[in-house]
Write a protein that holds these residues in place. Structure first.
Motif, PDB file in Angstrom:
ATOM      1  N   SER A  97       0.784  -1.275  -0.073  1.00 20.60           N
ATOM      2  CA  SER A  97       0.011   0.193  -0.180  1.00 20.60           C
ATOM      3  C   SER A  97       0.857   1.222  -0.050  1.00 20.60           C
ATOM      4  CB  SER A  97      -0.911   0.055   1.246  1.00 20.60           C
ATOM      5  OG  SER A  97      -0.053   0.098   2.294  1.00 20.60           O
ATOM      6  N   GLU A  98       0.179   2.512  -0.104  1.00 22.99           N
ATOM      7  CA  GLU A  98       0.786   3.624   0.077  1.00 22.99           C
ATOM      8  C   GLU A  98       1.043   4.170   1.396  1.00 22.99           C
ATOM      9  OE1 GLU A  98       2.087   5.624  -2.502  1.00 22.99           O
ATOM     10  OE2 GLU A  98       1.876   3.767  -3.796  1.00 22.99           O
ATOM     11  N   ASN A  99       0.541   3.502   2.511  1.00 28.75           N
ATOM     12  CA  ASN A  99       0.762   4.143   3.957  1.00 28.75           C
ATOM     13  C   ASN A  99       1.831   3.134   4.538  1.00 28.75           C
ATOM     14  OD1 ASN A  99      -1.645   5.610   3.486  1.00 28.75           O
ATOM     15  ND2 ASN A  99      -3.103   3.845   3.974  1.00 28.75           N
ATOM     16  N   ASN A 100       2.483   3.747   5.516  1.00 31.74           N
ATOM     17  CA  ASN A 100       3.297   3.451   6.467  1.00 31.74           C
ATOM     18  C   ASN A 100       2.438   2.878   7.732  1.00 31.74           C
ATOM     19  OD1 ASN A 100       5.511   4.360   5.058  1.00 31.74           O
ATOM     20  ND2 ASN A 100       5.489   6.270   5.850  1.00 31.74           N
ATOM     21  N   ARG A 101       2.927   1.842   8.187  1.00 34.20           N
ATOM     22  CA  ARG A 101       2.128   1.111   9.379  1.00 34.20           C
ATOM     23  C   ARG A 101       3.621   0.699  10.387  1.00 34.20           C
ATOM     24  NH1 ARG A 101      -1.414  -3.595   7.575  1.00 34.20           N
ATOM     25  NH2 ARG A 101       0.201  -4.571   7.675  1.00 34.20           N
ATOM     26  N   PHE A 102       3.076   0.809  11.702  1.00 34.54           N
ATOM     27  CA  PHE A 102       3.847   0.940  12.601  1.00 34.54           C
ATOM     28  C   PHE A 102       3.785  -0.004  13.837  1.00 34.54           C
ATOM     29  CE2 PHE A 102       4.070   5.058  10.764  1.00 34.54           C
ATOM     30  CZ  PHE A 102       5.450   5.324  10.548  1.00 34.54           C
ATOM     31  N   GLY A 103       4.635  -0.830  14.298  1.00 36.15           N
ATOM     32  CA  GLY A 103       4.567  -1.499  15.533  1.00 36.15           C
ATOM     33  C   GLY A 103       5.487  -1.342  16.513  1.00 36.15           C
ATOM     34  N   PHE A 104       4.927  -1.484  17.603  1.00 32.31           N
ATOM     35  CA  PHE A 104       6.282  -0.986  18.781  1.00 32.31           C
ATOM     36  C   PHE A 104       6.344  -2.101  19.809  1.00 32.31           C
ATOM     37  CE2 PHE A 104       3.987   2.724  17.219  1.00 32.31           C
ATOM     38  CZ  PHE A 104       4.888   3.492  17.008  1.00 32.31           C
ATOM     39  N   CYS A 105       7.456  -2.314  20.258  1.00 29.56           N
ATOM     40  CA  CYS A 105       7.537  -3.463  21.158  1.00 29.56           C
ATOM     41  C   CYS A 105       8.591  -3.170  22.377  1.00 29.56           C
ATOM     42  CB  CYS A 105       8.351  -4.560  20.513  1.00 29.56           C
ATOM     43  SG  CYS A 105       7.387  -5.523  19.229  1.00 29.56           S
ATOM     44  N   VAL A 106       8.109  -3.243  23.459  1.00 26.65           N
ATOM     45  CA  VAL A 106       8.868  -2.809  24.778  1.00 26.65           C
ATOM     46  C   VAL A 106       8.632  -3.807  25.765  1.00 26.65           C
ATOM     47  CG1 VAL A 106       9.253  -1.023  26.348  1.00 26.65           C
ATOM     48  CG2 VAL A 106       8.402  -0.425  24.271  1.00 26.65           C
ATOM     49  N   GLY A 107       9.785  -4.591  25.634  1.00 24.53           N
ATOM     50  CA  GLY A 107       9.881  -5.940  26.638  1.00 24.53           C
ATOM     51  C   GLY A 107       9.727  -5.524  28.151  1.00 24.53           C
ATOM     52  N   LYS A 108       9.564  -6.781  28.736  1.00 28.92           N
ATOM     53  CA  LYS A 108       9.256  -6.581  30.369  1.00 28.92           C
ATOM     54  C   LYS A 108      10.761  -6.324  31.110  1.00 28.92           C
ATOM     55  CE  LYS A 108       5.449  -9.250  31.082  1.00 28.92           C
ATOM     56  NZ  LYS A 108       4.763 -10.250  31.974  1.00 28.92           N
ATOM     57  N   LYS A 109      11.818  -6.637  30.021  1.00 22.58           N
ATOM     58  CA  LYS A 109      13.174  -6.353  30.818  1.00 22.58           C
ATOM     59  C   LYS A 109      13.427  -4.756  30.801  1.00 22.58           C
ATOM     60  CE  LYS A 109      15.665 -10.692  29.234  1.00 22.58           C
ATOM     61  NZ  LYS A 109      16.627 -10.933  28.649  1.00 22.58           N
ATOM     62  N   ILE A 110      12.693  -4.181  30.190  1.00 23.34           N
ATOM     63  CA  ILE A 110      12.820  -2.651  30.005  1.00 23.34           C
ATOM     64  C   ILE A 110      12.531  -2.050  31.601  1.00 23.34           C
ATOM     65  CG2 ILE A 110      12.305  -0.330  28.893  1.00 23.34           C
ATOM     66  CD1 ILE A 110      14.056  -2.335  27.180  1.00 23.34           C
ATOM     67  N   GLY A 111      11.355  -2.630  32.009  1.00 19.64           N
ATOM     68  CA  GLY A 111      10.829  -2.055  33.413  1.00 19.64           C
ATOM     69  C   GLY A 111       9.371  -2.251  33.666  1.00 19.64           C
TER      70      GLY A 111
ATOM     71  N   ARG B 235       7.027   1.106  30.530  1.00 20.22           N
ATOM     72  CA  ARG B 235       6.950   0.436  29.143  1.00 20.22           C
ATOM     73  C   ARG B 235       6.091   1.342  28.339  1.00 20.22           C
ATOM     74  NH1 ARG B 235       6.927  -4.427  31.837  1.00 20.22           N
ATOM     75  NH2 ARG B 235       4.436  -4.581  31.549  1.00 20.22           N
ATOM     76  N   ASN B 236       4.980   1.651  29.110  1.00 19.83           N
ATOM     77  CA  ASN B 236       3.789   2.538  28.359  1.00 19.83           C
ATOM     78  C   ASN B 236       4.472   4.046  28.150  1.00 19.83           C
ATOM     79  OD1 ASN B 236       1.823   0.662  27.938  1.00 19.83           O
ATOM     80  ND2 ASN B 236       1.012   1.088  30.142  1.00 19.83           N
ATOM     81  N   ARG B 237       5.194   4.461  28.962  1.00 18.57           N
ATOM     82  CA  ARG B 237       5.873   5.771  28.658  1.00 18.57           C
ATOM     83  C   ARG B 237       6.775   5.727  27.452  1.00 18.57           C
ATOM     84  NH1 ARG B 237      10.613   7.962  29.804  1.00 18.57           N
ATOM     85  NH2 ARG B 237      10.949   9.903  29.794  1.00 18.57           N
ATOM     86  N   ILE B 238       7.274   4.653  27.469  1.00 11.84           N
ATOM     87  CA  ILE B 238       8.421   4.539  26.311  1.00 11.84           C
ATOM     88  C   ILE B 238       7.666   4.304  25.099  1.00 11.84           C
ATOM     89  CG2 ILE B 238      10.066   2.918  25.379  1.00 11.84           C
ATOM     90  CD1 ILE B 238      11.130   2.603  28.303  1.00 11.84           C
TER      91      ILE B 238
ATOM     92  N   ARG C   5      15.295  -0.868  23.300  1.00 14.62           N
ATOM     93  CA  ARG C   5      16.671  -1.425  24.016  1.00 14.62           C
ATOM     94  C   ARG C   5      16.843  -0.908  25.554  1.00 14.62           C
ATOM     95  NH1 ARG C   5      21.260  -1.977  19.719  1.00 14.62           N
ATOM     96  NH2 ARG C   5      21.930  -3.544  20.916  1.00 14.62           N
ATOM     97  N   GLN C   6      17.295  -1.325  26.268  1.00 19.19           N
ATOM     98  CA  GLN C   6      17.593  -0.925  27.627  1.00 19.19           C
ATOM     99  C   GLN C   6      18.007   0.286  27.816  1.00 19.19           C
ATOM    100  OE1 GLN C   6      16.670  -2.524  30.347  1.00 19.19           O
ATOM    101  NE2 GLN C   6      17.042  -0.812  31.368  1.00 19.19           N
ATOM    102  N   PRO C   7      18.972   0.959  26.873  1.00 18.77           N
ATOM    103  CA  PRO C   7      19.076   2.519  27.211  1.00 18.77           C
ATOM    104  C   PRO C   7      18.319   3.291  27.116  1.00 18.77           C
ATOM    105  CG  PRO C   7      21.015   1.580  26.099  1.00 18.77           C
ATOM    106  CD  PRO C   7      19.997   0.350  26.184  1.00 18.77           C
ATOM    107  N   ILE C   8      16.999   2.948  26.310  1.00 18.21           N
ATOM    108  CA  ILE C   8      16.033   3.946  26.109  1.00 18.21           C
ATOM    109  C   ILE C   8      15.281   4.501  27.471  1.00 18.21           C
ATOM    110  CG2 ILE C   8      14.089   2.323  26.056  1.00 18.21           C
ATOM    111  CD1 ILE C   8      13.413   3.608  23.317  1.00 18.21           C
ATOM    112  N   THR C   9      15.460   3.848  28.450  1.00 20.42           N
ATOM    113  CA  THR C   9      14.919   4.677  29.726  1.00 20.42           C
ATOM    114  C   THR C   9      15.476   5.754  29.928  1.00 20.42           C
ATOM    115  OG1 THR C   9      16.472   3.186  31.112  1.00 20.42           O
ATOM    116  CG2 THR C   9      14.259   2.309  30.595  1.00 20.42           C
TER     117      THR C   9
END
Length: 120
Positions: free
Chosen positions: A37-51, A56-59, A85-89
């Protein structure tokens, strides 16, 4: 405010993981695959190891805002998954925007090189 088309189905995520390509950054990994398609689609993954769930919801909120403010709108027809990834916090929104733009430019170059190999 730009509404994002979100990937939600597990089969869509698995398809991008298996057939797509990835680019690594300090704060995130971006998997990408051209779609039909012409549209961009996005997925977001934040694992439990992050916090905790709050972190996780804030990230995820920060990642969505980084996508809204990025140059991704210059490209069309991509499925993108952003994995935290972990440094994102400790990252700010500006850090995420600049890294996402950098990873997008690398992904575009990688896609062009792959298309060049396919045509040969």
């Amino acid at each position: 405010m730009v509404n994002l088309a979100i990937l939600k189905k597990n089969s869509e995520f698995q398809n991008i993981f298996s057939q797509g390509h990835s680019i690594n950054g300090r704060y995130m990994v971006v998997y990408f695959l051209k779609n039909q398609s012409e549209n961009n689609r996005f997925g977001f993954c934040v694992g439990k190891k992050i916090g905790t769930a709050v972190i996780r919801n804030r990230i995820k909120r920060l990642l969505r805002e980084a996508v809204r403010q990025s140059v991704v709108w210059e490209f069309s027809g991509w499925n993108l998954i952003l994995i935290a990834r972990q440094p994102i916090t400790k990252a700010s929104l500006n850090d995420l925007i600049s890294e996402f733009n950098l990873l997008l430019s690398k992904a575009k170059l990688k896609q062009l090189s792959l298309e060049g190999k396919d045509s040969q």
